[in-house]
Design an enzyme around this catalytic site. Structure first.
Site, short mmCIF file in Angstrom:
data_model
loop_
_atom_site.label_atom_id
_atom_site.label_comp_id
_atom_site.label_asym_id
_atom_site.label_seq_id
_atom_site.Cartn_x
_atom_site.Cartn_y
_atom_site.Cartn_z
CG HIS A 87 -38.26 13.29 45.46
ND1 HIS A 87 -37.63 14.34 46.08
CD2 HIS A 87 -39.54 13.29 45.93
CE1 HIS A 87 -38.50 14.96 46.88
NE2 HIS A 87 -39.66 14.34 46.80
CG HIS A 88 -40.02 9.07 42.02
ND1 HIS A 88 -40.24 9.54 40.74
CD2 HIS A 88 -40.85 9.78 42.84
CE1 HIS A 88 -41.16 10.49 40.77
NE2 HIS A 88 -41.55 10.65 42.03
N GLY A 127 -51.05 21.06 43.68
CA GLY A 127 -49.81 20.50 44.20
C GLY A 127 -48.74 20.40 43.14
CB THR A 128 -48.48 21.86 39.71
OG1 THR A 128 -49.71 21.26 39.28
CG2 THR A 128 -47.48 21.85 38.57
N GLY A 145 -39.81 20.85 45.12
CA GLY A 145 -40.54 21.99 45.66
C GLY A 145 -40.50 22.02 47.18
CB THR A 146 -40.75 19.32 49.72
OG1 THR A 146 -42.03 18.91 49.25
CG2 THR A 146 -40.71 19.22 51.24
CE LYS A 190 -39.73 16.31 43.20
NZ LYS A 190 -41.12 16.63 42.77
NE ARG A 234 -45.06 8.09 39.72
CZ ARG A 234 -44.43 8.40 38.59
NH1 ARG A 234 -44.42 7.54 37.59
NH2 ARG A 234 -43.78 9.54 38.44
CG MET A 235 -48.96 12.53 43.24
SD MET A 235 -49.30 12.05 44.96
CE MET A 235 -50.65 13.16 45.37
#
Length: 265
Positions: free
Chosen positions: A153-154, A96-97, A163-164, A157, A12-13
């Protein structure tokens, strides 16, 4: 023009990163990498994403060449292998892992002594502004303050909290002069006492196709401040990551974050 290679290009990403590389005037997609066992090998990328050049096929992630910057949003196990490739070929990386452990972070720090790396838990411009805002709130309120972080989140995940969310908590802890891991509370189901004001509590929701929502709550007697960021599209993160890739080229070896890219420090 920066030649971009994307790991996990069929995810997706990965597909969002392909489109973002096409939209950025300073980058071009040069490679879309998948696992060596993938049935997509040698299939034209534009069959999955029309933004990709017709000349580019999905290629084996073990064979990287003619790339200026690599972008990796895969899982931790994949990131470790991709990092070895980047170091061996002296190629900068944007990572971005999420869900990385202490050993993974040590690998990043060691690799950053040889190549430039941007690592961020979130590449959204808005989220990185939020990190600054929560620090201001944490320092301007007094000690009579309850701090909580909520994220959604979806359902797919894996890591929780995100992480955010952790980055928000770490920013607040830093502003308060706390050690994050000593004040973070992830489960109150067995805590039979009132909440301490020297802690940061986390709450998590997983469901549906929620892209990402994060709220930091600052509650005192008589008032509450809520600082919220909501993402409606993965392109938000992809565009930020590609922006970081364009910024990273020709930087000296080191471990950078999105605050460096946006000049927010």
């Amino acid at each position: 023009m920066n030649r971009i290679g994307v790991f996990g290009a069929n995810g997706r990403m990965g597909l969002a990163l392909i489109e973002a590389a096409h939209q950025n005037n300073h980058t071009e997609l040069s490679a879309a990498y998948v696992r060596s066992s993938s049935p997509l090998l040698n299939i034209a990328v534009n069959q999955l994403n029309s933004a990709a050049p017709a000349t580019i096929n999905f290629s084996d992630e073990r064979h990287v060449d003619n790339i200026d910057v690599l972008i990796d949003f895969t899982l931790a196990a994949g990131m470790r292998e991709h990092l070895k490739i980047a170091v061996a070929q002296n190629i900068p990386m944007v990572i971005g892992t999420t869900g990385l452990n202490n050993d993974d972070m040590q690998l990043l720090q060691a690799a950053a002594k040889q190549i430039p790396i941007v690592f961020a838990r979130n590449y959204s411009v808005g989220v990185n502004l939020l990190l600054n805002l929560v620090q201001t709130a944490a320092t301007k309120f007094g000690d009579d303050l309850d701090i909580e972080i909520f994220e959604a989140h979806h359902r797919h995940k894996i890591d929780a909290p995100s992480g955010t969310a952790l980055a928000i908590g770490e920013a607040i802890a830093d502003a308060k002069g706390w050690v994050h891991d000593e004040v973070a509370v992830f489960d109150r189901s067995r805590i039979e006492k009132e909440k301490s004001q020297n802690e940061i509590g986390y709450s998590v929701l997983r469901g549906g196709d929620i892209v990402g929502e994060h709220t930091a709550y600052f509650a005192t007697s008589g008032e509450r401040l809520e600082l919220t960021h909501k993402a409606s599209s993965r392109m938000t993160f992809a565009l930020g990551a590609v922006r970081a890739a364009a910024w990273l080229k020709n930087k000296p070896a080191g471990l950078y974050d999105m605050q460096d890219v946006l000049d927010l420090k």
